[in-house]
Design a protein around this motif. Structure first.
Motif, PDB file in Angstrom:
ATOM      1  N   PHE A 205      10.019   3.636  43.463  1.00 55.43           N
ATOM      2  CA  PHE A 205      10.740   2.595  42.953  1.00 55.43           C
ATOM      3  C   PHE A 205      12.237   2.967  42.497  1.00 55.43           C
ATOM      4  N   SER A 206      13.164   1.981  42.368  1.00 55.80           N
ATOM      5  CA  SER A 206      14.430   2.016  41.785  1.00 55.80           C
ATOM      6  C   SER A 206      14.423   2.390  40.468  1.00 55.80           C
ATOM      7  N   PRO A 207      15.234   3.256  39.898  1.00 51.36           N
ATOM      8  CA  PRO A 207      15.207   3.456  38.389  1.00 51.36           C
ATOM      9  C   PRO A 207      15.607   2.131  37.674  1.00 51.36           C
ATOM     10  N   GLN A 208      15.218   2.042  36.169  1.00 54.22           N
ATOM     11  CA  GLN A 208      15.381   0.732  35.647  1.00 54.22           C
ATOM     12  C   GLN A 208      16.770   1.006  34.783  1.00 54.22           C
ATOM     13  N   LYS A 209      17.334   2.213  34.678  1.00 53.03           N
ATOM     14  CA  LYS A 209      18.617   2.537  33.582  1.00 53.03           C
ATOM     15  C   LYS A 209      19.118   3.588  34.170  1.00 53.03           C
ATOM     16  N   VAL A 210      20.568   3.906  34.403  1.00 58.58           N
ATOM     17  CA  VAL A 210      21.158   4.999  34.708  1.00 58.58           C
ATOM     18  C   VAL A 210      22.298   5.129  33.755  1.00 58.58           C
ATOM     19  N   SER A 211      22.492   6.020  32.778  1.00 49.56           N
ATOM     20  CA  SER A 211      23.534   6.186  31.824  1.00 49.56           C
ATOM     21  C   SER A 211      24.058   7.321  31.810  1.00 49.56           C
ATOM     22  N   VAL A 212      25.261   7.505  31.640  1.00 51.51           N
ATOM     23  CA  VAL A 212      26.117   8.864  31.604  1.00 51.51           C
ATOM     24  C   VAL A 212      26.726   9.018  30.268  1.00 51.51           C
ATOM     25  N   PHE A 213      26.635  10.413  29.826  1.00 52.18           N
ATOM     26  CA  PHE A 213      27.130  10.916  28.707  1.00 52.18           C
ATOM     27  C   PHE A 213      28.188  11.750  28.637  1.00 52.18           C
ATOM     28  N   ALA A 214      29.077  11.877  27.703  1.00 47.01           N
ATOM     29  CA  ALA A 214      30.069  13.063  27.646  1.00 47.01           C
ATOM     30  C   ALA A 214      30.145  13.703  26.192  1.00 47.01           C
ATOM     31  N   ASN A 215      29.847  14.761  25.940  1.00 46.41           N
ATOM     32  CA  ASN A 215      29.879  15.199  24.455  1.00 46.41           C
ATOM     33  C   ASN A 215      28.922  14.337  23.606  1.00 46.41           C
ATOM     34  N   ASP A 216      27.762  14.133  24.224  1.00 46.11           N
ATOM     35  CA  ASP A 216      26.681  13.415  23.495  1.00 46.11           C
ATOM     36  C   ASP A 216      26.789  11.981  23.087  1.00 46.11           C
ATOM     37  N   LYS A 217      28.140  11.256  23.819  1.00 48.43           N
ATOM     38  CA  LYS A 217      28.365   9.984  23.860  1.00 48.43           C
ATOM     39  C   LYS A 217      28.460   9.412  25.042  1.00 48.43           C
ATOM     40  N   GLU A 218      27.644   8.213  25.048  1.00 48.28           N
ATOM     41  CA  GLU A 218      27.520   7.448  26.290  1.00 48.28           C
ATOM     42  C   GLU A 218      28.735   7.015  26.652  1.00 48.28           C
ATOM     43  N   ILE A 219      29.067   7.066  27.800  1.00 51.38           N
ATOM     44  CA  ILE A 219      30.332   6.534  28.376  1.00 51.38           C
ATOM     45  C   ILE A 219      30.276   5.415  29.356  1.00 51.38           C
ATOM     46  N   GLY A 220      28.904   5.177  29.639  1.00 51.54           N
ATOM     47  CA  GLY A 220      28.805   4.056  30.747  1.00 51.54           C
ATOM     48  C   GLY A 220      27.194   4.152  31.248  1.00 51.54           C
ATOM     49  N   ALA A 221      26.803   2.873  31.408  1.00 48.79           N
ATOM     50  CA  ALA A 221      25.376   2.604  31.913  1.00 48.79           C
ATOM     51  C   ALA A 221      24.956   1.490  32.664  1.00 48.79           C
ATOM     52  N   THR A 222      24.384   1.518  33.639  1.00 47.49           N
ATOM     53  CA  THR A 222      23.894   0.333  34.525  1.00 47.49           C
ATOM     54  C   THR A 222      22.276   0.235  34.153  1.00 47.49           C
ATOM     55  N   GLN A 223      22.050  -1.321  34.082  1.00 44.99           N
ATOM     56  CA  GLN A 223      20.755  -1.524  33.759  1.00 44.99           C
ATOM     57  C   GLN A 223      20.469  -2.181  35.332  1.00 44.99           C
ATOM     58  N   LEU A 224      19.270  -1.940  35.769  1.00 45.52           N
ATOM     59  CA  LEU A 224      18.843  -2.505  37.134  1.00 45.52           C
ATOM     60  C   LEU A 224      17.621  -3.615  36.677  1.00 45.52           C
ATOM     61  N   ASP A 225      17.967  -4.763  36.686  1.00 44.67           N
ATOM     62  CA  ASP A 225      16.927  -5.673  36.385  1.00 44.67           C
ATOM     63  C   ASP A 225      16.123  -6.053  37.504  1.00 44.67           C
ATOM     64  N   ASP A 226      16.442  -5.589  38.843  1.00 47.21           N
ATOM     65  CA  ASP A 226      15.364  -5.701  39.778  1.00 47.21           C
ATOM     66  C   ASP A 226      14.614  -4.903  40.193  1.00 47.21           C
ATOM     67  N   ALA A 227      14.458  -3.725  39.349  1.00 44.73           N
ATOM     68  CA  ALA A 227      13.679  -2.416  39.485  1.00 44.73           C
ATOM     69  C   ALA A 227      12.075  -2.639  39.615  1.00 44.73           C
ATOM     70  N   ASN A 228      11.658  -3.865  38.938  1.00 43.65           N
ATOM     71  CA  ASN A 228      10.254  -4.038  39.047  1.00 43.65           C
ATOM     72  C   ASN A 228       9.888  -5.196  39.760  1.00 43.65           C
ATOM     73  N   LYS A 229      10.608  -5.818  40.867  1.00 45.80           N
ATOM     74  CA  LYS A 229      10.451  -6.809  41.566  1.00 45.80           C
ATOM     75  C   LYS A 229      10.425  -6.195  43.166  1.00 45.80           C
ATOM     76  N   THR A 230       9.929  -6.883  43.834  1.00 44.78           N
ATOM     77  CA  THR A 230       9.606  -6.666  45.483  1.00 44.78           C
ATOM     78  C   THR A 230      11.025  -6.363  46.023  1.00 44.78           C
ATOM     79  N   GLN A 231      11.149  -5.271  46.641  1.00 47.30           N
ATOM     80  CA  GLN A 231      12.237  -4.967  47.208  1.00 47.30           C
ATOM     81  C   GLN A 231      12.219  -4.208  48.497  1.00 47.30           C
ATOM     82  N   ALA A 232      13.004  -4.349  49.501  1.00 48.37           N
ATOM     83  CA  ALA A 232      12.611  -3.792  50.870  1.00 48.37           C
ATOM     84  C   ALA A 232      13.145  -2.395  50.876  1.00 48.37           C
ATOM     85  N   ASN A 233      12.485  -1.625  51.573  1.00 48.09           N
ATOM     86  CA  ASN A 233      13.011  -0.315  51.745  1.00 48.09           C
ATOM     87  C   ASN A 233      14.339   0.030  51.950  1.00 48.09           C
TER      88      ASN A 233
END
Length: 281
Positions: A205-233
């Protein structure tokens, strides 16, 4: 004796005449019936989706795109802006070059068939070649899906839909995977791209969230709302915009779904996460 022979002969003759009459009747009915349409003209059969092949889905300057479908008189139409494909989209006539990141979609059309589903390929033009970066993982990939190890995440080699026996895909069955990257020098960045695989038939399955950190501080994130839905290969490139700045060391945190959704046969178990490349832009 002769009497019984005559009776047998008449019985056999009667059976033959009865079957002959039945056969003649069936032929007459068939000749009066409307001629069936060829299957190809019935409009009830759907075309297979065309193939889209890139000589390299990750490239520095350009890549060549080629499309095909093994059926005569089929039109392949496509888009390169991520929009849906219809009968008015660009007609594919020959291989062509692309020189930037884009989503390529294609469909097949034929007057005697239903139009195909959509094929989709993501191409990525890279700004930086970071194949010399030092890469570490918080947990080792599964022994059956080790790919080329952590360094394979920055080697500019994309995996394909065939993940079994692949040297590119790293497979994990973990709730969270952390990837640390030391670029060995500061680079100006504004976005991270994470290449993943979706194959729900294989419990990937697709991940549900990807976050990026620099010096222990979050500098960006993407939430994937469709990760738990039916998706084509699909081969999926997840963009993560980050605060524009110069960076040398980054940590990418990839969170899987807590469990496979209830609609899937593997419901309640931990899904697989497959990653094969990290793009820095």
């Amino acid at each position: 004796m002769e009497f019984w022979e005559n009776i047998s002969y008449k019985i056999v003759q009667g059976v033959i005449m009865k079957w002959t009459s039945l056969i003649i009747l069936l032929v007459l009915i068939q000749s009066c019936a409307p001629e069936p349409k060829p299957l190809s003209q019935s409009g009830t059969f759907q075309l297979a989706a065309p193939t889209i092949e890139l000589d390299s889905s990750i490239f520095k300057k350009s890549a060549q795109v080629q499309m095909a479908l093994g059926l005569p008189n089929v039109e392949i139409r496509y888009s390169t802006d991520g929009n849906a494909v219809d009968k008015n989209s660009t007609l594919y006539t020959a291989p062509f070059q692309i020189g930037e990141s884009m989503v390529i979609k294609a469909k097949a059309f034929h007057k005697d068939y239903l139009e195909s589903g959509t094929s989709e390929v993501h191409s990525t033009q890279i700004k930086y070649n970071v194949s010399n970066a030092l890469v570490g993982l918080s947990t080792e990939a599964n022994t059956n899906y080790k790919g080329n190890g952590a360094s394979g995440l920055v080697d500019m080699q994309k995996g394909t839909m065939q993940f079994r026996g692949s040297d590119q895909w790293l497979g994990f069955q973990e709730k969270e995977v952390k990837v640390s990257i030391d670029l060995q020098k500061e680079i100006q960045l504004s976005k991270i791209g994470l290449s993943t695989l979706v194959n729900q038939d294989g419990w990937i399955f697709s991940p549900q969230k990807v976050s990026v950190f620099a010096n222990d501080k979050e500098i960006g994130a993407t939430q994937l709302d469709d990760a738990n839905k039916t998706q084509a290969n699909q081969l999926q490139m997840i963009p993560v915009p980050i605060t524009p700045a110069n960076y040398q060391k980054l940590t990418i945190v990839i969170k899987s779904l807590e469990e496979i959704p209830q609609w899937h046969q593997g419901k309640g178990t931990l899904p697989w996460l497959f990653i094969d490349e990290i793009i820095l832009e």
